[in-house]
Design a protein around this motif. Structure first.
Motif, PDB file in Angstrom:
ATOM      1  N   UNK A 197       0.796  -1.058   0.009  1.00 36.37           N
ATOM      2  CA  UNK A 197       0.251   0.115   0.019  1.00 36.37           C
ATOM      3  C   UNK A 197       0.979   1.304  -0.124  1.00 36.37           C
ATOM      4  N   UNK A 198       0.214   2.244  -0.535  1.00 41.21           N
ATOM      5  CA  UNK A 198       1.028   3.622  -0.529  1.00 41.21           C
ATOM      6  C   UNK A 198       1.731   3.879  -1.745  1.00 41.21           C
ATOM      7  N   UNK A 199       2.367   5.021  -2.131  1.00 40.04           N
ATOM      8  CA  UNK A 199       3.149   5.368  -3.046  1.00 40.04           C
ATOM      9  C   UNK A 199       4.244   4.547  -3.349  1.00 40.04           C
ATOM     10  N   UNK A 200       4.428   4.267  -4.603  1.00 41.44           N
ATOM     11  CA  UNK A 200       5.593   3.440  -4.961  1.00 41.44           C
ATOM     12  C   UNK A 200       6.548   4.280  -6.192  1.00 41.44           C
ATOM     13  N   UNK A 201       6.342   5.422  -6.123  1.00 36.32           N
ATOM     14  CA  UNK A 201       6.854   6.138  -7.457  1.00 36.32           C
ATOM     15  C   UNK A 201       6.097   6.071  -8.573  1.00 36.32           C
ATOM     16  N   UNK A 202       6.716   6.032  -9.830  1.00 36.40           N
ATOM     17  CA  UNK A 202       5.971   6.077 -10.983  1.00 36.40           C
ATOM     18  C   UNK A 202       6.689   5.008 -11.912  1.00 36.40           C
ATOM     19  N   UNK A 203       5.812   4.366 -12.971  1.00 37.11           N
ATOM     20  CA  UNK A 203       6.045   3.423 -13.726  1.00 37.11           C
ATOM     21  C   UNK A 203       6.058   3.769 -15.143  1.00 37.11           C
ATOM     22  N   UNK A 204       7.141   3.475 -15.949  1.00 32.45           N
ATOM     23  CA  UNK A 204       7.049   3.572 -17.293  1.00 32.45           C
ATOM     24  C   UNK A 204       6.654   2.479 -18.157  1.00 32.45           C
ATOM     25  N   UNK A 205       5.895   2.450 -19.127  1.00 33.10           N
ATOM     26  CA  UNK A 205       5.597   1.465 -20.004  1.00 33.10           C
ATOM     27  C   UNK A 205       6.009   1.950 -21.435  1.00 33.10           C
ATOM     28  N   UNK A 206       6.441   0.913 -22.320  1.00 34.44           N
ATOM     29  CA  UNK A 206       6.425   1.046 -23.743  1.00 34.44           C
ATOM     30  C   UNK A 206       5.157   1.245 -24.338  1.00 34.44           C
ATOM     31  N   UNK A 207       4.883   2.287 -25.377  1.00 30.21           N
ATOM     32  CA  UNK A 207       3.601   2.354 -25.725  1.00 30.21           C
ATOM     33  C   UNK A 207       3.359   1.386 -26.828  1.00 30.21           C
ATOM     34  N   UNK A 208       4.189   0.808 -27.512  1.00 39.66           N
ATOM     35  CA  UNK A 208       3.948  -0.259 -28.473  1.00 39.66           C
ATOM     36  C   UNK A 208       3.281  -1.487 -27.962  1.00 39.66           C
ATOM     37  N   UNK A 209       3.772  -1.672 -26.654  1.00 42.16           N
ATOM     38  CA  UNK A 209       3.143  -3.016 -26.124  1.00 42.16           C
ATOM     39  C   UNK A 209       1.705  -2.893 -25.586  1.00 42.16           C
ATOM     40  N   UNK A 210       1.213  -1.602 -25.770  1.00 40.47           N
ATOM     41  CA  UNK A 210      -0.241  -1.630 -25.340  1.00 40.47           C
ATOM     42  C   UNK A 210      -1.197  -0.852 -26.605  1.00 40.47           C
ATOM     43  N   UNK A 211      -0.688  -1.260 -27.809  1.00 42.99           N
ATOM     44  CA  UNK A 211      -1.507  -0.616 -28.698  1.00 42.99           C
ATOM     45  C   UNK A 211      -2.507  -1.466 -29.504  1.00 42.99           C
ATOM     46  N   UNK A 212      -2.916  -2.586 -29.040  1.00 47.01           N
ATOM     47  CA  UNK A 212      -3.989  -3.401 -29.054  1.00 47.01           C
ATOM     48  C   UNK A 212      -5.350  -2.626 -28.368  1.00 47.01           C
ATOM     49  N   UNK A 213      -6.577  -3.146 -28.702  1.00 48.80           N
ATOM     50  CA  UNK A 213      -7.713  -2.670 -28.371  1.00 48.80           C
ATOM     51  C   UNK A 213      -7.848  -2.772 -26.637  1.00 48.80           C
ATOM     52  N   UNK A 214      -7.625  -4.123 -26.435  1.00 47.90           N
ATOM     53  CA  UNK A 214      -7.915  -4.371 -24.974  1.00 47.90           C
ATOM     54  C   UNK A 214      -7.204  -5.674 -24.629  1.00 47.90           C
ATOM     55  N   UNK A 215      -7.969  -6.437 -23.700  1.00 44.20           N
ATOM     56  CA  UNK A 215      -7.205  -7.692 -23.177  1.00 44.20           C
ATOM     57  C   UNK A 215      -6.394  -7.623 -21.983  1.00 44.20           C
ATOM     58  N   UNK A 216      -5.859  -8.623 -21.519  1.00 43.03           N
ATOM     59  CA  UNK A 216      -5.049  -8.648 -20.449  1.00 43.03           C
ATOM     60  C   UNK A 216      -3.757  -7.723 -19.900  1.00 43.03           C
ATOM     61  N   UNK A 217      -3.148  -6.976 -21.292  1.00 42.92           N
ATOM     62  CA  UNK A 217      -2.225  -5.889 -21.109  1.00 42.92           C
ATOM     63  C   UNK A 217      -2.887  -4.658 -20.667  1.00 42.92           C
TER      64      UNK A 217
END
Length: 306
Positions: free
Chosen positions: A45-65
């Protein structure tokens, strides 16, 4: 380009329609987000900073990612990092790719958005690499055009990352820091300073990382990347560093980071670790080491003012 709220770095006209909480990232250290770490992250619980994601890993419309990223985004700020826009390439940006990137920005309202000073496409082929470019007036023009196009499409400024390089071009007519400075001046973009990239390039080409940083437009830096690198040998048996993102940050890179933070203050800092992924506590420990440096310099600055 849309007006931007300086406190959130988000377009003003979207402030009233945010789907997620607005989190500040100033003075925070974060890590690359890997789905296998989600349960461990959620268990604390509580803040853990921030997180970076690579855009190309999330360019599908939906699903588990997307389900995983939505869960993460509800509790933490994220940085959206592009790796395939090919801002340094000579051909026009792929409009479909740019639209998918914009959709992600709209969907997740990232605190930071960044891309690379590199090219990675040729005609209709996407190359799995970030390739260098010559620093010439012609290259400068089309990079600036591409940065403008991207910023106009997503409605907000981006952070442009300095590269790690393994070759130099004889036709270059300006240095890398001058080239980057001019891009920022012409387009209004901010900069992502990857200190590991500076160290890798300096070692490979035999220049001073400290001199590079002295000449870098540090006032324009909105985020810092730290990462591990690998040691190899080139064809002549000389040391060659590879920006591998597969291990802890090297001591020499930490030392350069201390110097930059002492000069610039608490810039959001991201630990990249993209292969040979460790357990979450190992990656988190790297971010906590960066956070300790940020906090210490913030305290010192506060005492100096007081």
């Amino acid at each position: 380009m849309a007006n931007v709220d300086r406190a959130t770095n988000l377009p003003m006209e979207t402030e009233s329609t945010l789907r997620f909480p607005t989190y500040q990232v100033t003075g925070l250290a974060g890590t690359s987000f890997k789905p296998e770490h989600l349960a461990a992250i959620a268990a604390v619980s509580g803040p853990q900073g921030f997180f970076e994601v690579h855009a190309e890993n999330y360019m599908g419309a939906g699903g588990p990612p997307h389900r995983a990223l939505e869960r993460l985004r509800r509790d933490h700020p994220i940085s959206l990092h592009g790796v395939c826009m090919s801002l340094g390439g000579p051909q026009p940006l792929d409009r479909e790719h740019l639209q998918r990137f914009k959709n992600l920005v709209d969907r997740y309202e990232p605190a930071l958005v960044s891309e690379h000073l590199a090219w990675s496409t040729h005609v209709d082929t996407y190359l799995n690499d970030l390739l260098p470019l010559p620093y010439t007036s012609a290259t400068l023009t089309h990079v600036c055009d591409h940065v403008d196009q991207m910023q106009n499409a997503i409605g907000r400024p981006i952070l442009l990352e300095n590269p790690s390089t393994y070759v130099l071009f004889s036709e270059s007519s300006m240095g890398e820091t001058d080239f980057i400075r001019e891009i920022s001046k012409r387009t209004g973009c901010s900069l992502l300073l990857d200190i590991n990239n500076v160290f890798v390039s300096a070692t490979n080409h035999g220049f001073s990382a400290l001199e590079y940083l002295r000449d870098f437009p540090l006032a324009k830096v909105g985020e810092i990347h730290l990462a591990g690198h690998a040691e190899q040998e080139d064809d002549e048996g000389e040391l060659l560093l590879i920006d591998s993102h597969d291990g802890p940050v090297a001591d020499a890179v930490w030392q350069l980071y201390e110097i930059v933070i002492a000069r610039c203050g608490p810039i959001p800092t991201l630990i990249e670790w993209d292969s040979k992924i460790p357990d979450w506590p190992v990656l988190r420990a790297e971010a906590l080491a960066a956070q300790a440096i940020l906090d210490r310099h913030a305290r010192e600055a506060s005492h100096a003012l007081g």
